[in-house]
Design a protein around this motif. Structure first.
Motif, mmCIF file in Angstrom:
data_model
loop_
_atom_site.group_PDB
_atom_site.id
_atom_site.type_symbol
_atom_site.label_atom_id
_atom_site.label_comp_id
_atom_site.label_asym_id
_atom_site.label_seq_id
_atom_site.Cartn_x
_atom_site.Cartn_y
_atom_site.Cartn_z
ATOM 1 N N ILE A 24 0.834 -1.206 0.000
ATOM 2 C CA ILE A 24 0.000 0.000 0.000
ATOM 3 C C ILE A 24 0.865 1.251 0.000
ATOM 4 O O ILE A 24 0.583 2.224 -0.702
ATOM 5 C CB ILE A 24 -0.946 -0.019 1.213
ATOM 6 C CG1 ILE A 24 -1.897 -1.223 1.123
ATOM 7 C CG2 ILE A 24 -1.736 1.276 1.304
ATOM 8 C CD1 ILE A 24 -2.826 -1.357 2.306
ATOM 9 N N GLN A 25 1.958 1.206 0.783
ATOM 10 C CA GLN A 25 2.852 2.367 0.836
ATOM 11 C C GLN A 25 3.538 2.589 -0.506
ATOM 12 O O GLN A 25 3.655 3.726 -0.980
ATOM 13 C CB GLN A 25 3.895 2.166 1.933
ATOM 14 C CG GLN A 25 4.836 3.353 2.110
ATOM 15 C CD GLN A 25 5.864 3.113 3.195
ATOM 16 O OE1 GLN A 25 5.819 2.090 3.876
ATOM 17 N NE2 GLN A 25 6.779 4.047 3.357
ATOM 18 N N ARG A 26 3.986 1.512 -1.143
ATOM 19 C CA ARG A 26 4.633 1.652 -2.451
ATOM 20 C C ARG A 26 3.646 2.125 -3.507
ATOM 21 O O ARG A 26 3.995 2.933 -4.373
ATOM 22 C CB ARG A 26 5.252 0.320 -2.867
ATOM 23 C CG ARG A 26 6.564 -0.002 -2.157
ATOM 24 C CD ARG A 26 7.144 -1.295 -2.642
ATOM 25 N NE ARG A 26 6.346 -2.419 -2.156
ATOM 26 C CZ ARG A 26 6.522 -3.689 -2.546
ATOM 27 N NH1 ARG A 26 7.436 -3.977 -3.443
ATOM 28 N NH2 ARG A 26 5.769 -4.647 -2.053
ATOM 29 N N LEU A 27 2.409 1.636 -3.437
ATOM 30 C CA LEU A 27 1.390 2.062 -4.390
ATOM 31 C C LEU A 27 1.058 3.541 -4.194
ATOM 32 O O LEU A 27 0.921 4.296 -5.171
ATOM 33 C CB LEU A 27 0.129 1.209 -4.219
ATOM 34 C CG LEU A 27 -1.012 1.490 -5.193
ATOM 35 C CD1 LEU A 27 -0.577 1.194 -6.619
ATOM 36 C CD2 LEU A 27 -2.248 0.665 -4.828
ATOM 37 N N GLY A 28 0.962 3.971 -2.931
ATOM 38 C CA GLY A 28 0.702 5.374 -2.653
ATOM 39 C C GLY A 28 1.823 6.282 -3.124
ATOM 40 O O GLY A 28 1.582 7.365 -3.665
ATOM 41 N N THR A 29 3.076 5.827 -2.947
ATOM 42 C CA THR A 29 4.224 6.611 -3.417
ATOM 43 C C THR A 29 4.222 6.724 -4.928
ATOM 44 O O THR A 29 4.510 7.789 -5.491
ATOM 45 C CB THR A 29 5.524 5.963 -2.939
ATOM 46 O OG1 THR A 29 5.499 5.848 -1.506
ATOM 47 C CG2 THR A 29 6.718 6.799 -3.336
ATOM 48 N N SER A 30 3.890 5.630 -5.622
ATOM 49 C CA SER A 30 3.855 5.654 -7.090
ATOM 50 C C SER A 30 2.777 6.591 -7.604
ATOM 51 O O SER A 30 3.002 7.356 -8.547
ATOM 52 C CB SER A 30 3.632 4.234 -7.632
ATOM 53 O OG SER A 30 4.652 3.360 -7.211
ATOM 54 N N ILE A 31 1.597 6.540 -6.981
ATOM 55 C CA ILE A 31 0.508 7.429 -7.398
ATOM 56 C C ILE A 31 0.871 8.883 -7.138
ATOM 57 O O ILE A 31 0.604 9.767 -7.961
ATOM 58 C CB ILE A 31 -0.797 7.036 -6.676
ATOM 59 C CG1 ILE A 31 -1.266 5.654 -7.136
ATOM 60 C CG2 ILE A 31 -1.887 8.078 -6.922
ATOM 61 C CD1 ILE A 31 -2.464 5.128 -6.384
ATOM 62 N N SER A 32 1.510 9.144 -5.997
ATOM 63 C CA SER A 32 1.912 10.508 -5.674
ATOM 64 C C SER A 32 2.942 11.034 -6.669
ATOM 65 O O SER A 32 2.864 12.196 -7.097
ATOM 66 C CB SER A 32 2.482 10.547 -4.249
ATOM 67 O OG SER A 32 2.950 11.832 -3.923
ATOM 68 N N ARG A 33 3.896 10.203 -7.048
ATOM 69 C CA ARG A 33 4.905 10.632 -8.029
ATOM 70 C C ARG A 33 4.275 10.875 -9.395
ATOM 71 O O ARG A 33 4.633 11.838 -10.086
ATOM 72 C CB ARG A 33 6.003 9.578 -8.134
ATOM 73 C CG ARG A 33 6.920 9.516 -6.935
ATOM 74 C CD ARG A 33 7.945 8.417 -7.083
ATOM 75 N NE ARG A 33 8.844 8.352 -5.940
ATOM 76 C CZ ARG A 33 9.753 7.406 -5.759
ATOM 77 N NH1 ARG A 33 9.873 6.434 -6.655
ATOM 78 N NH2 ARG A 33 10.530 7.430 -4.688
ATOM 79 N N LEU A 34 3.347 10.000 -9.806
ATOM 80 C CA LEU A 34 2.692 10.166 -11.098
ATOM 81 C C LEU A 34 1.842 11.447 -11.112
ATOM 82 O O LEU A 34 1.845 12.199 -12.093
ATOM 83 C CB LEU A 34 1.818 8.945 -11.395
ATOM 84 C CG LEU A 34 1.181 8.884 -12.778
ATOM 85 C CD1 LEU A 34 2.258 8.768 -13.852
ATOM 86 C CD2 LEU A 34 0.203 7.708 -12.865
ATOM 87 N N TYR A 35 1.143 11.698 -10.006
ATOM 88 C CA TYR A 35 0.330 12.902 -9.879
ATOM 89 C C TYR A 35 1.194 14.162 -9.950
ATOM 90 O O TYR A 35 0.872 15.117 -10.664
ATOM 91 C CB TYR A 35 -0.438 12.845 -8.557
ATOM 92 C CG TYR A 35 -1.230 14.080 -8.229
ATOM 93 C CD1 TYR A 35 -2.420 14.354 -8.876
ATOM 94 C CD2 TYR A 35 -0.778 14.973 -7.250
ATOM 95 C CE1 TYR A 35 -3.154 15.486 -8.569
ATOM 96 C CE2 TYR A 35 -1.502 16.102 -6.945
ATOM 97 C CZ TYR A 35 -2.692 16.349 -7.604
ATOM 98 O OH TYR A 35 -3.407 17.480 -7.294
ATOM 99 N N GLN A 36 2.328 14.163 -9.243
ATOM 100 C CA GLN A 36 3.231 15.308 -9.256
ATOM 101 C C GLN A 36 3.874 15.491 -10.637
ATOM 102 O O GLN A 36 4.112 16.630 -11.070
ATOM 103 C CB GLN A 36 4.310 15.128 -8.191
ATOM 104 C CG GLN A 36 5.182 16.354 -7.968
ATOM 105 C CD GLN A 36 4.389 17.536 -7.452
ATOM 106 O OE1 GLN A 36 3.530 17.384 -6.594
ATOM 107 N NE2 GLN A 36 4.678 18.720 -7.984
ATOM 108 N N HIS A 37 4.107 14.386 -11.328
ATOM 109 C CA HIS A 37 4.702 14.468 -12.666
ATOM 110 C C HIS A 37 3.772 15.202 -13.628
ATOM 111 O O HIS A 37 4.206 16.116 -14.357
ATOM 112 C CB HIS A 37 4.996 13.049 -13.174
ATOM 113 C CG HIS A 37 5.387 12.990 -14.626
ATOM 114 N ND1 HIS A 37 6.600 13.455 -15.089
ATOM 115 C CD2 HIS A 37 4.706 12.542 -15.720
ATOM 116 C CE1 HIS A 37 6.664 13.292 -16.398
ATOM 117 N NE2 HIS A 37 5.525 12.737 -16.810
ATOM 118 N N TYR A 38 2.503 14.799 -13.652
ATOM 119 C CA TYR A 38 1.552 15.457 -14.556
ATOM 120 C C TYR A 38 1.252 16.880 -14.105
ATOM 121 O O TYR A 38 1.002 17.760 -14.942
ATOM 122 C CB TYR A 38 0.267 14.640 -14.649
ATOM 123 C CG TYR A 38 0.419 13.412 -15.518
ATOM 124 C CD1 TYR A 38 0.524 13.532 -16.901
ATOM 125 C CD2 TYR A 38 0.476 12.143 -14.961
ATOM 126 C CE1 TYR A 38 0.666 12.414 -17.713
ATOM 127 C CE2 TYR A 38 0.624 11.018 -15.755
ATOM 128 C CZ TYR A 38 0.718 11.158 -17.125
ATOM 129 O OH TYR A 38 0.870 10.057 -17.918
#
Length: 202
Positions: A24-38
């Motif tokens: 869950i933590q890794r998934l949350g980090t990935s979503i946060s990075r993708l969101y910040q990227h866009y």
């Protein structure tokens, strides 16, 4: 003692699933990075960002009018947007304090002074982001009946218009008194190096 530390190192090996972050933590980090990227890619596109936000606000107002409810949510959103707009128009350093302290950076009052861009208390991107995020939250609130507090909406409209006029009148008086505009106007334009090196034609 060395054996004890070696055993602890073997227990906490990186291959051990206990020492690695959870799914869950890794998934949350990935979503946060993708969101910040866009979000970073959308930063320079000011016009398209504001068009999207205005369409979102229009959709929210249309839902409120069609459903005939959630007027208190609409009023709270309007007050919040008004506060954000005032922070957007207000300079980062109040001229009332800079006149008392001449050492601080002030706004230019003469045409021949050095150009200094208008520094806002709330930058444009943060202003847009806060408006968009609050509109999304307000839109989500319209799907929950608990936020649909019965109120007489014409009173809220009149009160908001009165508050808007009083607040903007105070802000305009502040701008006139300290002689500044909330926009960076008159920025000098420099010629290119090639044009400046060219000799004038005779």
């Amino acid at each position: 003692m060395c054996c004890y530390f070696r055993m602890m190192q073997d227990v906490l090996e990186t291959s051990d699933p206990i020492s690695q972050p959870g799914l869950i933590q890794r998934l949350g980090t990935s979503i946060s990075r993708l969101y910040q990227h866009y979000l970073d890619k959308w930063t320079p596109h000011t016009a398209s960002r504001w068009v999207f936000t205005l369409v979102l606000i229009g959709g929210f107002l249309l839902r409120v009018m069609l459903q005939q409810g959630w007027y208190i949510v609409c009023y709270a959103l309007g007050i919040y947007h008004l506060n954000l707009f005032l922070a957007f128009l207000t300079p980062k350093i109040d001229p009332a304090f800079t006149q008392e302290d001449d050492d601080g950076p002030g706004l230019p009052t003469k045409a021949n002074e050095e150009f200094r861009p208008f520094m806002r208390r709330l930058p444009e991107f943060k202003f847009w982001y806060s408006v968009t995020k609050s509109t999304v939250v307000a839109f989500c609130c319209t799907f929950f009946q608990v936020f649909n507090v019965p109120v007489f909406w014409p009173i809220l409209v009149m009160y908001f218009i009165t508050l808007f006029c009083i607040t903007m009148k105070r802000q305009i008086k502040h701008m006139i008194k300290y002689k500044y505009l909330p926009f960076s106007l008159g920025k000098p334009r420099y010629q290119s190096q090639e044009n400046s090196n060219k000799a004038p034609a005779h």
